[in-house]
Enzyme design. Structure first.
Site, PDB file in Angstrom:
ATOM      1  N   SER A 185     -32.958   3.921  16.108  1.00 10.75           N
ATOM      2  CA  SER A 185     -32.766   3.685  17.392  1.00 10.75           C
ATOM      3  C   SER A 185     -34.076   2.939  18.025  1.00 10.75           C
ATOM      4  O   SER A 185     -34.405   2.072  17.764  1.00 10.75           O
ATOM      5  CB  SER A 185     -32.350   5.113  18.085  1.00 10.75           C
ATOM      6  OG  SER A 185     -31.834   4.712  19.473  1.00 10.75           O
ATOM      7  N   HIS A 390     -24.018   7.952  16.828  1.00 15.37           N
ATOM      8  CA  HIS A 390     -25.441   7.725  16.863  1.00 15.37           C
ATOM      9  C   HIS A 390     -26.475   8.962  16.650  1.00 15.37           C
ATOM     10  O   HIS A 390     -27.177   8.768  15.574  1.00 15.37           O
ATOM     11  CB  HIS A 390     -26.069   7.435  18.508  1.00 15.37           C
ATOM     12  CG  HIS A 390     -27.251   6.865  18.590  1.00 15.37           C
ATOM     13  ND1 HIS A 390     -27.618   5.415  18.257  1.00 15.37           N
ATOM     14  CD2 HIS A 390     -28.351   7.380  19.036  1.00 15.37           C
ATOM     15  CE1 HIS A 390     -28.905   5.133  18.597  1.00 15.37           C
ATOM     16  NE2 HIS A 390     -29.335   6.054  18.949  1.00 15.37           N
TER      17      HIS A 390
END
Ligand SMILES: *[C@@H]1O[C@H](CO)[C@@H](O)[C@H](O)[C@H]1NC(C)=O
Ligand SMILES: *[C@@H]1O[C@H](CO)[C@@H](O)[C@H](O)[C@H]1NC(C)=O
Ligand SMILES: *[C@@H]1O[C@H](CO)[C@@H](O)[C@H](O)[C@H]1NC(C)=O
Length: 417
Positions: A185, A390
């Site tokens: 990320s 995620h």
């Protein structure tokens, strides 16, 4: 949101953040370790990185990295079990995401935490910490509790200073020329910032492995994330007037509250699990209850309001670009009214990207937008589980089967024995 709702929301936010800010100022720890131990706290969550590792028979070293602009970052080096004569020479650097720390990579435990899996495969693993989190809340001149200047940073500075300094330190210490980089990320986005702004450093990586890499967040679906980040981001100036520059620090009331709440009982486990799902997306059973109990002692790990504002901009913008100060100030700083775009063509290192189809924070559309711009792709891997989201890359119990094999394959390919 209507403008009225917006006003109400902002007022509420200011109120919450004032309370938060005061708590932060006092460095208040409402719940001390002795009490939390007796409240069924998992043992892992009270330990720092070194101690957690030792609990499972791993050893690790702590190192301090000084950036060119004076920040002191704590990074860790980990030795896997049974690697005494098998350790591969090429170092591997693993970087965490937004509001996380190196502890993220231990939270899923020895069977799934990437720090365990990678070090047990006998790679020379280093895990970094970005400026501002609880391991890197130090500076050689500035006091984070007194100097607002300490907090004037975002992913732009993390990518420009922290990643190069960490990389340089590791290469110097191990006397290697190159390392292999894994970024999750924000840890991927900051690598791209480095490649764009300081291409000499980019060439020090043999391979780049991006897990749900975050650049622009134009298509982010998560409504809670958008509301919180955009709301807080808009308030940067207001918060500054009341002396708030840091948010979501470890030891702050909000973090302690989450941490305690997520440990109490089956009901609270359910609540925290649902909370995570609402911010990201539902993936039943992927993150175990045990991991949920541990992870909120390390998350959120703290960052600057300025960085949060930068995230708000990346949601609103359709580019991967530098901080937008408004046209007048942009002109002073950048010489252009619009903030310059980062040059993704400069990410010349061979790249691998892994992503999930069910990621509501870094949406597949934004991943595909990025991939199209990366000039040297080796492999684009959509994780086979269609519900992969995620947080899974950091916390799922299934990392060993679903993402580690690809990571291992490329680390092996790009490692010296
Ligand atoms: C972690 O804990 C150990 C043992 O208590 C201590 O020596 C070490 O300094 C701690 N490290 C950090 C970064 O807090
Ligand atoms: C986690 O705990 C909740 C509440 O006790 C339970 O319903 C759920 O099945 C548990 N999940 C896992 C993956 O064990
Ligand atoms: C972007 O990077 C590429 C590769 O290093 C370079 O050729 C190009 O000139 C750069 N573009 C800009 C606008 O700086």
């Amino acid at each position: 949101m209507t403008s009225k709702a917006n006003v109400v929301f902002n007022v509420l936010l200011v109120f919450v953040t004032i309370v938060l800010g005061n708590v932060l100022k006092l460095r208040f720890r409402p719940i001390n370790n002795e009490i939390t131990r007796s409240l069924r706290y998992q043992r892992d969550s009270l330990l720092n990185f070194t101690e957690s590792r030792e609990l499972y028979g791993y050893s690790s070293e702590e190192h301090n990295v000084l950036t060119e602009d004076g920040y002191i970052l704590t990074i860790f080096r980990i030795n896997g079990r049974n690697c005494a004569h098998k350790l591969k020479r090429t170092p591997v650097l693993l970087m965490h995401g937004f509001l996380q720390s190196s502890d993220t990579w231990l939270d899923a435990g020895p069977k799934a935490g990437l720090a365990y899996l990678i070090s047990d495969a006998c790679f020379d693993l280093w895990v970094g910490n970005d400026r501002g989190n609880y391991y890197s809340r130090r500076h050689n001149r500035l006091d984070p509790d007194k100097d607002p200047k300490f907090w004037k940073f975002s992913v732009d500075e993390i990518g420009f200073y922290d990643i190069p300094a960490t990389l340089e330190y590791i290469l110097k210490y191990t006397k290697e020329d190159k390392l292999n980089y894994i970024g999750y990320s924000q840890g991927a986005g900051t690598f791209f910032v480095m490649c764009s702004e300081r291409p000499g450093y980019c060439a020090k990586a043999n391979v780049f492995i991006g897990l749900a890499p975050a650049t622009r967040l134009t298509n982010t679906k998560s409504v809670p994330f958008k509301i919180l980040i955009e709301g807080l981001g808009h308030l940067e100036e207001d918060l500054a007037t009341i002396g708030i520059y840091e948010l979501f620090a470890k030891g702050s009331l909000s973090q302690e509250f989450l941490s305690l709440l997520c440990k109490f009982s089956a009901t609270s486990e359910l609540l925290c699990g649902t909370g995570v799902s609402l911010v990201d997306s539902f993936h039943q059973g992927s993150i175990t209850n045990e991991t949920l109990r541990v992870l909120f002692d390390h998350f959120p790990a703290g960052t600057s309001v300025h960085n949060i504002a930068r995230y708000g901009q990346s949601i609103r913008s359709s580019h991967f670009q530098k901080f937008d100060y408004g046209s007048a100030q942009n002109f002073n700083i950048y010489g252009t009214k619009q903030p310059p775009h980062y040059n993704l063509s400069a990410v010349t290192v061979p790249s691998v990207v892994l992503y999930g189809n069910n990621d509501n924070l870094v949406d597949t559309k934004d991943i595909l937008w990025l991939i199209k711009r990366l000039p040297n792709m080796l492999e684009i891997k959509r994780v086979s589980d269609p519900l992969w989201n995620h947080f899974d890359s950091a916390y799922s119990q299934f990392t060993k089967d679903l993402i580690f094999p690809t990571i291992n394959k490329y680390l092996l390919k790009y490692s010296r024995k």
